[in-house]
Design a protein around this motif. Structure first.
Motif, PDB file in Angstrom:
ATOM      1  N   ALA A 180      29.659 -70.420-104.015  1.00 31.89           N
ATOM      2  CA  ALA A 180      30.434 -69.430-104.737  1.00 31.89           C
ATOM      3  C   ALA A 180      29.951 -69.354-106.173  1.00 31.89           C
ATOM      4  O   ALA A 180      29.507 -70.335-106.749  1.00 31.89           O
ATOM      5  CB  ALA A 180      31.915 -69.799-104.708  1.00 31.89           C
ATOM      6  N   SER A 181      30.007 -68.190-106.785  1.00 30.03           N
ATOM      7  CA  SER A 181      29.605 -68.041-108.185  1.00 30.03           C
ATOM      8  C   SER A 181      30.654 -67.246-108.927  1.00 30.03           C
ATOM      9  O   SER A 181      31.464 -66.539-108.341  1.00 30.03           O
ATOM     10  CB  SER A 181      28.254 -67.319-108.267  1.00 30.03           C
ATOM     11  N   PRO A 182      30.687 -67.329-110.259  1.00 31.47           N
ATOM     12  CA  PRO A 182      31.719 -66.632-111.020  1.00 31.47           C
ATOM     13  C   PRO A 182      31.693 -65.126-110.802  1.00 31.47           C
ATOM     14  O   PRO A 182      32.703 -64.458-110.943  1.00 31.47           O
ATOM     15  CB  PRO A 182      31.382 -67.009-112.470  1.00 31.47           C
TER      16      PRO A 182
ATOM     17  N   ASN B 145      41.441 -69.645 -99.595  1.00 31.03           N
ATOM     18  CA  ASN B 145      42.741 -69.733-100.265  1.00 31.03           C
ATOM     19  C   ASN B 145      42.587 -70.280-101.682  1.00 31.03           C
ATOM     20  O   ASN B 145      43.206 -71.276-102.069  1.00 31.03           O
ATOM     21  CB  ASN B 145      43.700 -70.622 -99.459  1.00 31.03           C
ATOM     22  N   VAL B 146      41.753 -69.611-102.477  1.00 26.85           N
ATOM     23  CA  VAL B 146      41.430 -70.072-103.823  1.00 26.85           C
ATOM     24  C   VAL B 146      42.662 -70.003-104.721  1.00 26.85           C
ATOM     25  O   VAL B 146      43.380 -69.000-104.755  1.00 26.85           O
ATOM     26  CB  VAL B 146      40.278 -69.244-104.414  1.00 26.85           C
ATOM     27  N   GLN B 147      42.898 -71.095-105.449  1.00 27.62           N
ATOM     28  CA  GLN B 147      44.046 -71.203-106.333  1.00 27.62           C
ATOM     29  C   GLN B 147      43.692 -70.775-107.760  1.00 27.62           C
ATOM     30  O   GLN B 147      42.522 -70.552-108.088  1.00 27.62           O
ATOM     31  CB  GLN B 147      44.563 -72.644-106.342  1.00 27.62           C
ATOM     32  N   ALA B 148      44.706 -70.716-108.609  1.00 27.47           N
ATOM     33  CA  ALA B 148      44.490 -70.283-109.985  1.00 27.47           C
ATOM     34  C   ALA B 148      43.541 -71.202-110.737  1.00 27.47           C
ATOM     35  O   ALA B 148      42.829 -70.769-111.653  1.00 27.47           O
ATOM     36  CB  ALA B 148      45.835 -70.203-110.722  1.00 27.47           C
ATOM     37  N   ASP B 149      43.516 -72.496-110.364  1.00 26.77           N
ATOM     38  CA  ASP B 149      42.635 -73.436-111.054  1.00 26.77           C
ATOM     39  C   ASP B 149      41.210 -73.421-110.512  1.00 26.77           C
ATOM     40  O   ASP B 149      40.363 -74.223-110.929  1.00 26.77           O
ATOM     41  CB  ASP B 149      43.196 -74.861-110.990  1.00 26.77           C
ATOM     42  N   GLY B 150      40.912 -72.510-109.574  1.00 25.86           N
ATOM     43  CA  GLY B 150      39.566 -72.387-109.035  1.00 25.86           C
ATOM     44  C   GLY B 150      39.301 -73.238-107.812  1.00 25.86           C
ATOM     45  O   GLY B 150      38.215 -73.151-107.224  1.00 25.86           O
TER      46      GLY B 150
ATOM     47  N   HIS C 107      36.746 -75.483 -91.090  1.00 25.48           N
ATOM     48  CA  HIS C 107      37.764 -75.627 -92.131  1.00 25.48           C
ATOM     49  C   HIS C 107      38.013 -77.121 -92.326  1.00 25.48           C
ATOM     50  O   HIS C 107      38.632 -77.778 -91.479  1.00 25.48           O
ATOM     51  CB  HIS C 107      39.035 -74.885 -91.724  1.00 25.48           C
ATOM     52  N   THR C 108      37.528 -77.655 -93.438  1.00 28.49           N
ATOM     53  CA  THR C 108      37.494 -79.105 -93.625  1.00 28.49           C
ATOM     54  C   THR C 108      38.849 -79.717 -93.935  1.00 28.49           C
ATOM     55  O   THR C 108      39.059 -80.910 -93.696  1.00 28.49           O
ATOM     56  CB  THR C 108      36.533 -79.484 -94.765  1.00 28.49           C
ATOM     57  N   GLY C 109      39.759 -78.928 -94.524  1.00 26.37           N
ATOM     58  CA  GLY C 109      41.014 -79.504 -94.991  1.00 26.37           C
ATOM     59  C   GLY C 109      40.884 -80.186 -96.336  1.00 26.37           C
ATOM     60  O   GLY C 109      41.874 -80.677 -96.879  1.00 26.37           O
ATOM     61  N   ASP C 110      39.664 -80.199 -96.899  1.00 24.60           N
ATOM     62  CA  ASP C 110      39.437 -80.793 -98.216  1.00 24.60           C
ATOM     63  C   ASP C 110      39.459 -79.709 -99.279  1.00 24.60           C
ATOM     64  O   ASP C 110      38.932 -78.604 -99.077  1.00 24.60           O
ATOM     65  CB  ASP C 110      38.096 -81.528 -98.265  1.00 24.60           C
ATOM     66  N   LEU C 111      40.044 -80.036-100.408  1.00 21.18           N
ATOM     67  CA  LEU C 111      40.108 -79.111-101.531  1.00 21.18           C
ATOM     68  C   LEU C 111      38.956 -79.396-102.483  1.00 21.18           C
ATOM     69  O   LEU C 111      38.660 -80.551-102.798  1.00 21.18           O
ATOM     70  CB  LEU C 111      41.433 -79.259-102.264  1.00 21.18           C
ATOM     71  N   ALA C 112      38.315 -78.336-102.953  1.00 22.93           N
ATOM     72  CA  ALA C 112      37.134 -78.503-103.789  1.00 22.93           C
ATOM     73  C   ALA C 112      37.050 -77.403-104.839  1.00 22.93           C
ATOM     74  O   ALA C 112      37.698 -76.363-104.732  1.00 22.93           O
ATOM     75  CB  ALA C 112      35.873 -78.489-102.933  1.00 22.93           C
ATOM     76  N   ARG C 113      36.231 -77.663-105.856  1.00 21.67           N
ATOM     77  CA  ARG C 113      35.814 -76.646-106.818  1.00 21.67           C
ATOM     78  C   ARG C 113      34.297 -76.565-106.760  1.00 21.67           C
ATOM     79  O   ARG C 113      33.622 -77.567-106.527  1.00 21.67           O
ATOM     80  CB  ARG C 113      36.257 -77.012-108.242  1.00 21.67           C
ATOM     81  N   ILE C 114      33.759 -75.370-106.963  1.00 23.93           N
ATOM     82  CA  ILE C 114      32.313 -75.174-106.952  1.00 23.93           C
ATOM     83  C   ILE C 114      31.899 -74.637-108.315  1.00 23.93           C
ATOM     84  O   ILE C 114      32.351 -73.581-108.748  1.00 23.93           O
ATOM     85  CB  ILE C 114      31.874 -74.217-105.835  1.00 23.93           C
TER      86      ILE C 114
ATOM     87  N   VAL D 131      29.492 -79.269-106.213  1.00 25.30           N
ATOM     88  CA  VAL D 131      30.835 -79.310-105.640  1.00 25.30           C
ATOM     89  C   VAL D 131      31.570 -80.548-106.142  1.00 25.30           C
ATOM     90  O   VAL D 131      30.995 -81.641-106.191  1.00 25.30           O
ATOM     91  CB  VAL D 131      30.763 -79.328-104.104  1.00 25.30           C
ATOM     92  N   SER D 132      32.824 -80.378-106.503  1.00 26.41           N
ATOM     93  CA  SER D 132      33.701 -81.503-106.826  1.00 26.41           C
ATOM     94  C   SER D 132      34.867 -81.489-105.847  1.00 26.41           C
ATOM     95  O   SER D 132      35.541 -80.468-105.699  1.00 26.41           O
ATOM     96  CB  SER D 132      34.229 -81.399-108.266  1.00 26.41           C
ATOM     97  N   ILE D 133      35.070 -82.600-105.167  1.00 28.82           N
ATOM     98  CA  ILE D 133      36.160 -82.699-104.207  1.00 28.82           C
ATOM     99  C   ILE D 133      37.433 -83.070-104.956  1.00 28.82           C
ATOM    100  O   ILE D 133      37.491 -84.082-105.658  1.00 28.82           O
ATOM    101  CB  ILE D 133      35.852 -83.754-103.125  1.00 28.82           C
ATOM    102  N   VAL D 134      38.443 -82.251-104.811  1.00 29.15           N
ATOM    103  CA  VAL D 134      39.708 -82.451-105.524  1.00 29.15           C
ATOM    104  C   VAL D 134      40.665 -83.312-104.705  1.00 29.15           C
ATOM    105  O   VAL D 134      41.380 -84.155-105.235  1.00 29.15           O
ATOM    106  CB  VAL D 134      40.355 -81.089-105.854  1.00 29.15           C
ATOM    107  N   GLY D 135      40.693 -83.116-103.411  1.00 30.79           N
ATOM    108  CA  GLY D 135      41.608 -83.877-102.560  1.00 30.79           C
ATOM    109  C   GLY D 135      41.704 -83.234-101.193  1.00 30.79           C
ATOM    110  O   GLY D 135      40.991 -82.283-100.882  1.00 30.79           O
TER     111      GLY D 135
END
Length: 522
Positions: free
Chosen positions: A5-7, A363-368, A401-408, A414-418
């Motif tokens: 994903a990119s901005p 399901n991208v959240q406000a925090d990305g 669908h991994t079930g893991d939350l991440a930011r790109i 990639v950073s795994i959030v939880g």
């Protein structure tokens, strides 16, 4: 295909690159031996404390073992459970089952009798083998289940369970992307165990990826302590080495002093581990004033659990080389993302997607952040005998669908959030356990921690379980002062519980389900 994903893109969008599709180099895993048997027959392929096999010997060992298995009634499409610790014999049997088109079901001998029995039953195994080793668990399982003793060349002593003549055989497919090589049962850290079907193509892709990223090179010497019964160990301690002409030194159990000795005496070049293993090694090194630096070690990889900046910095100070990080799961064979050997990172990102693998966020959240979704040649065939769960995990377009939350990040890192299922909602705020754990693990007295949620009336509380470093004590008041400088008030643990040792799977992954059970029993 690889993308991120990119901005400039819509949330969750992906951008494919021009990388051609992955084509498996062989039909079956065991065929990867042949090129190295021809070009480097004298190079040791597999070694443990009891035996060693050179590449020129390995193919014959696999063929002989395959003939022995066939004489016991094993055919293509059968599932064969192997209750084992890491050893040359274990790897030979796994490769022999590949030759027969049977499915390997490696099981760690340290599982309980109930867990082993459940896997044997669910897999409808034709045969169960129990490899005798320097530890008693496998033989105890075998003797309790009526197995008989045998001695096989290239394998050693083992126990052979009764033949399940009524076991149904699965169809055999010539296509390596369809034929299952291994049935790996998840550790059940987030629920009941499931049998993950990994094909020959799935696993050969990991060997190819390791070579393309210079993680395994011909002649490399690899420390083999991660359990082969876990997908991480299977991929980096068997598939990767034999695909790329490397040598593996198998160890059934991790000991920091043994790792230090092997680094010196065998001039290891590649090291794989989980954070808990590295934390204990660093602690041992400091306590014994033993250097872990060696000129031969060129790559050290971390995976299996979140990495903290504190541990990364301590590792790099102790070993003198960058600690590479990665992310994967059993369902992805396991590799999804890895930091690059040629451009190590200074943060705890798991790096970009490996070539040929696509990523997107759902399901991208406000925090990305959003749910990480994966598509590529690493994605499993499905869950064995559970088409319902497979349909939930893999959508109609092939996205897992991994079930893991991440930011790109914009650069693809990639950073795994939880985990989506592990988010703690406290007073309306989302609390990511990994963030709290990283803050706790930064405390000098903490070896490792695990954070879970506890439901209370109308809310959830943050509960922290902590394993303290040997010879140190943890003052809770001081810890809270330490955490207040790093965490918002709503992320602060409502309760801190110190444990002598956090419950962990053989792979080193902390079993949070057991911690939740402990909360429920309190």
């Amino acid at each position: 295909m690889r993308s991120h994903a990119s901005p400039a893109a819509a949330p969750g969008a992906t951008h494919p690159s021009s990388i051609p599709p992955f084509i498996p180099p062989f039909r079956r895993l065991h065929e990867a031996i042949a090129p190295w048997a021809a070009s480097a027959p004298e190079r040791i392929a597999l070694m443990d404390a009891h035996r060693a096999l050179r590449y020129g010997e390995l193919d014959a060992a696999v063929q002989h073992t395959a003939s022995t298995l066939a004489s016991l009634g094993v055919q293509g499409g059968d599932r064969v459970v192997l209750v084992t610790e890491n050893s040359v014999g274990c790897s030979v049997i796994l490769l022999a089952l590949s030759q027969l088109d049977a499915w390997s079901v490696p099981v760690n001998a340290r599982l309980s009798p109930r867990e082993v029995g459940n896997i044997v039953e669910h897999a409808d195994a034709r045969l169960t083998l129990y490899l005798d080793s320097d530890f008693p668990e496998a033989r105890e399982h075998g003797l309790a289940r009526g197995a008989r003793w045998a001695e096989w060349p290239h394998v050693g002593r083992l126990l052979i369970g009764p033949l399940n003549a009524g076991a149904a055989r699965e169809p055999v497919a010539d296509d390596p992307a369809e034929q299952v090589a291994a049935l790996i049962y998840t550790t059940g850290t987030t629920g009941a165990s499931k049998g993950v079907m990994l094909t020959h193509a799935n696993l050969m892709f990991i060997g190819h990826s390791n070579r393309m990223q210079a993680r395994v090179q011909p002649g490399d010497r690899i420390y083999g302590v991660l359990p082969i019964s876990h997908v991480y160990g299977l991929s980096v301690l068997l598939v990767g080495p034999i695909s790329n002409g490397a040598t593996v030194y198998y160890e059934p159990r991790f000991r920091p002093d043994q790792l230090a000795r092997m680094l010196r005496e065998e001039a290891l070049t590649v090291l794989h581990g989980v954070p808990a293993m590295y934390a204990k090694t660093i602690e041992w090194s400091r306590a014994n004033r033993q250097s872990m630096r060696t000129p031969s070690l060129r790559v050290a990889q971390c995976g299996g659990a979140p990495l903290t900046m504190t541990l990364k910095a301590a590792f790099e100070d102790t070993f003198g080389i960058p600690l590479q990080n990665g992310y994967g799961m059993t369902e992805t064979s396991p590799t999804v993302c890895q930091t690059r050997v040629e451009s190590p990172r200074s943060d705890c990102s798991v790096g970009p997607a490996v070539p040929h693998v696509e990523l997107r966020l759902g399901n991208v959240q406000a925090d990305g952040s959003g749910e990480l979704q994966v598509r590529g040649p690493n994605v499993m065939k499905g869950y064995y005998r559970r088409p319902d769960l497979t349909a939930i995990a893999i959508d109609a377009e092939g996205w897992l669908h991994t079930g893991d939350l991440a930011r790109i990040d914009p650069d693809g890192a990639v950073s795994i959030v939880g985990r989506a299922k592990e988010i703690i909602i406290h007073s309306g705020f989302n609390v990511y356990p990994e963030e709290v754990e990283q803050s706790i693990n930064a405390h000098p007295a903490v070896l490792q921690s695990a954070v879970v949620g506890r439901a209370i009336e109308g809310n959830e509380e943050v509960i922290a379980f902590i394993e303290v470093r040997a010879g140190m004590t943890l003052d809770e008041a001081e810890l809270r002062t330490f955490l207040r400088e790093r965490l918002s008030p709503y992320k602060m643990p409502a309760e801190v519980r110190v444990m002598a040792q956090l419950p962990a799977a053989p792979s080193g992954k902390i079993l949070k389900a057991k911690l939740r059970e402990a909360l429920g029993a309190a």
